[in-house]
Design a protein around this motif. Sequence first.
Motif, mmCIF file in Angstrom:
data_model
loop_
_atom_site.group_PDB
_atom_site.id
_atom_site.type_symbol
_atom_site.label_atom_id
_atom_site.label_comp_id
_atom_site.label_asym_id
_atom_site.label_seq_id
_atom_site.Cartn_x
_atom_site.Cartn_y
_atom_site.Cartn_z
ATOM 1 N N MET A 101 0.836 -1.196 0.000
ATOM 2 C CA MET A 101 0.000 0.000 0.000
ATOM 3 C C MET A 101 0.875 1.250 0.000
ATOM 4 S SD MET A 101 -3.018 1.117 2.665
ATOM 5 C CE MET A 101 -1.867 1.399 4.008
ATOM 6 N N LYS A 102 0.585 2.169 -0.883
ATOM 7 C CA LYS A 102 1.350 3.394 -0.990
ATOM 8 C C LYS A 102 1.018 4.328 0.162
ATOM 9 C CE LYS A 102 2.583 7.066 -4.221
ATOM 10 N NZ LYS A 102 2.341 7.647 -5.561
ATOM 11 N N ILE A 103 2.067 4.881 0.790
ATOM 12 C CA ILE A 103 1.892 5.803 1.903
ATOM 13 C C ILE A 103 1.687 7.212 1.362
ATOM 14 C CG2 ILE A 103 2.966 6.781 3.963
ATOM 15 C CD1 ILE A 103 4.590 4.207 4.198
ATOM 16 N N LYS A 104 0.671 7.889 1.886
ATOM 17 C CA LYS A 104 0.401 9.258 1.468
ATOM 18 C C LYS A 104 1.296 10.208 2.247
ATOM 19 C CE LYS A 104 -3.383 12.537 0.740
ATOM 20 N NZ LYS A 104 -4.853 12.784 0.915
ATOM 21 N N LYS A 105 2.078 11.007 1.526
ATOM 22 C CA LYS A 105 3.007 11.929 2.175
ATOM 23 C C LYS A 105 2.262 13.075 2.856
ATOM 24 C CE LYS A 105 6.925 13.041 0.362
ATOM 25 N NZ LYS A 105 8.050 13.464 -0.514
ATOM 26 N N ILE A 106 2.813 13.510 3.983
ATOM 27 C CA ILE A 106 2.255 14.634 4.729
ATOM 28 C C ILE A 106 2.828 15.923 4.127
ATOM 29 C CG2 ILE A 106 1.983 15.667 6.997
ATOM 30 C CD1 ILE A 106 2.681 12.892 8.180
ATOM 31 N N LYS A 107 1.986 16.689 3.478
ATOM 32 C CA LYS A 107 2.467 17.829 2.695
ATOM 33 C C LYS A 107 2.920 19.013 3.532
ATOM 34 C CE LYS A 107 -0.214 16.748 -1.451
ATOM 35 N NZ LYS A 107 -1.220 17.260 -2.431
ATOM 36 N N ASP A 108 2.333 19.176 4.729
ATOM 37 C CA ASP A 108 2.683 20.360 5.521
ATOM 38 C C ASP A 108 3.746 20.088 6.585
ATOM 39 O OD1 ASP A 108 1.141 18.826 7.208
ATOM 40 O OD2 ASP A 108 -0.290 20.400 7.722
ATOM 41 N N LEU A 109 4.456 18.961 6.439
ATOM 42 C CA LEU A 109 5.480 18.565 7.414
ATOM 43 C C LEU A 109 6.847 18.483 6.739
ATOM 44 C CD1 LEU A 109 6.304 17.420 10.253
ATOM 45 C CD2 LEU A 109 5.808 15.140 9.316
ATOM 46 N N GLY A 110 7.864 19.043 7.409
ATOM 47 C CA GLY A 110 9.250 18.891 6.981
ATOM 48 C C GLY A 110 10.030 18.125 8.040
ATOM 49 N N ILE A 111 10.872 17.191 7.595
ATOM 50 C CA ILE A 111 11.668 16.374 8.514
ATOM 51 C C ILE A 111 13.129 16.787 8.413
ATOM 52 C CG2 ILE A 111 12.355 14.040 9.193
ATOM 53 C CD1 ILE A 111 9.839 12.992 7.796
#
Length: 220
Positions: free
Chosen positions: A1-11
């Motif tokens: 299953m493809k993980i949906k990236k969190i757009k408003d988060l920077g690591i």
Amino acid sequence: MKIKKIKDLGIVIPAHNELDTIDDVTRKTALLADICVVNDFSKDGTLDFLKKNRVKHINNVKQLGYEATIIKGIKYFLKKKKYIITFDADLQFKLSDIIKAYNKIKIENADIIVGSRIQKNRITEVILNSYFKFKYNIKDPISGLKIYKTNLLKKILKHSNKNNFLVDIITNAVKKKYKIRNFNIKTNKRLDKPRIGNILNSNFKIFKILIYTFFFKLNK
């Protein structure tokens, strides 16, 4: 299953001589959100790996240390993301804790969430943890896993002295009555030596944090 990236988060991933783990940590964290590795003058091939694999990174041309390295990564995301999380490159933290921290800061509408390590590495960390828990109801202020609201960092980052594991970000937030919360995390054992300094230097820095918080900043 493809993980949906969190757009408003920077690591932000600080790295100093982390060639053994940098591949694993960057591949996995990049599935969750945009990442920026800040290479602190590594001499083991970490920089070559980042370049070869086109991993977004900032390179320190001389060793600046843990705190200044993290601040560079934070500044990279400061105008790009709503939330910024710090995540050490040694794989002591679990990838699932990024999701937990992100969900918690949103659900509780907090300004900072600190991942409190259940197992501490040094007796001075235990003392510091006990003091902050008793005095301010905050645990593990030197944890390398923290998530911040960017708006908070824009206001108080300039007051950081680039030392003492960035605890002054926490203390300044306490003084200004920002909302800080914890959640407990289990860490993996590091297989080699820590990169933040030897036992003597690390304990001395933690001791300075105790003096700093007790005598000067929070009790004025």
